[in-house]
Write a protein that holds these residues in place. Sequence first.
Motif, mmCIF file in Angstrom:
data_model
loop_
_atom_site.group_PDB
_atom_site.id
_atom_site.type_symbol
_atom_site.label_atom_id
_atom_site.label_comp_id
_atom_site.label_asym_id
_atom_site.label_seq_id
_atom_site.Cartn_x
_atom_site.Cartn_y
_atom_site.Cartn_z
ATOM 1 N N ILE A 32 23.215 73.159 44.148
ATOM 2 C CA ILE A 32 23.178 73.801 42.825
ATOM 3 C C ILE A 32 22.632 75.225 42.980
ATOM 4 O O ILE A 32 23.180 76.189 42.439
ATOM 5 N N ALA A 33 21.555 75.353 43.762
ATOM 6 C CA ALA A 33 20.969 76.683 43.981
ATOM 7 C C ALA A 33 21.978 77.607 44.671
ATOM 8 O O ALA A 33 22.080 78.793 44.332
ATOM 9 N N ASP A 34 22.757 77.058 45.627
ATOM 10 C CA ASP A 34 23.768 77.872 46.315
ATOM 11 C C ASP A 34 24.805 78.385 45.315
ATOM 12 O O ASP A 34 25.218 79.546 45.363
ATOM 13 N N ALA A 35 25.232 77.498 44.400
ATOM 14 C CA ALA A 35 26.244 77.894 43.412
ATOM 15 C C ALA A 35 25.686 78.962 42.468
ATOM 16 O O ALA A 35 26.375 79.927 42.121
ATOM 17 N N VAL A 36 24.426 78.801 42.069
ATOM 18 C CA VAL A 36 23.816 79.788 41.167
ATOM 19 C C VAL A 36 23.664 81.127 41.897
ATOM 20 O O VAL A 36 23.985 82.188 41.347
ATOM 21 N N ALA A 37 23.212 81.080 43.149
ATOM 22 C CA ALA A 37 23.010 82.321 43.906
ATOM 23 C C ALA A 37 24.342 83.034 44.130
ATOM 24 O O ALA A 37 24.425 84.264 44.017
#
Length: 281
Positions: free
Chosen positions: A74-79
């Motif tokens: 999820i963090a990768d997608a947001v970043a």
Amino acid sequence: MLTDVTPLLACPVCGESLELVGPTLACENKHSFDVARQGYVNLLPGRARPHTADTAEMIEARAAFLGSGRYSPIADAVAAAAELASGATANDTCVVDAGAGPGYYLARVLDALPDRRGIALDISATAARRAAHAHDRIGSIVCDTWKRLPIRTGAAALVLDIFSPRNAAEFARLLAPGGSLIVVTPAGQHLKELVGVLGLVSVDEHKDERLDDSLGGSFKVREQAAVEFEMPLSHAEVSLLVRMGPSSRHITPEQLAGRIAALPEPVTVTASVRVGVYRVR
Ligand SMILES: C[S@@+](CC[C@H](N)C(=O)[O-])C[C@H]1O[C@@H](n2cnc3c(N)ncnc32)[C@H](O)[C@@H]1O
Ligand SMILES: [Zn+2]
């Protein structure tokens, strides 16, 4: 650090700019706010605390669960969304995370955007204390998403809202020209293997409609992506996952432990969220 973002802040009482004077932030109208030793500042006028604040136990569980890296897709997608979206804005604008919790996602976004500063906002002092230490380019503030936010108009390249309350009019005010709002919400399948067996608060099936309703007046959607993956979780991780969320308010620790003991270990749990990128209308 708070000093890095001070020029972007606004007095919550009168809207004037704030300056660091010794251990306080103060405006020219003599409204002043003590900076906590732990590096954050409480900019709530008065003592009111909405009951929507996550408890200290919820924040600690969230920090521990996120620290395990289980939500890193999820963090990768947001970043990745943040990297794409931030190009259209001036370099001196910042990333605001509304309802930042322990600051995990904001820290990941700042890693991807080495020239940006971040402001973490949360109504919980425990969250603000953790977010203040989540990244050296974060300034951390206690405030209420439902009030006028203590940030200057047009100061933000990006506003992040990840599983947190949304104030569309204020988010639109904060964004600089070309800026974007990135929203993460749970989808219908989120944690589906746990919802029934553990008696969790289930995702509202009309959530997407309500999301569009709540943002529609101020924002239009630019892109949206579904992020879905399976996590093999230990019982200890399942416990953290439940205790960091709203269900922690409805299940006693004993009930939770009993229900988790009946699960296989590891148990496969689906994470399913929607990442939406919005522009001001
Ligand atoms: C589900 S948590 C999400 C935290 C973080 N975005 C994350 O995903 O790790 C929701 C957060 O919103 C905060 N919150 C709830 N009501 C708020 C309000 N009125 N103003 C600011 N923050 C609020 C809670 O304290 C909590 O930290
Ligand atoms: Zn003031």
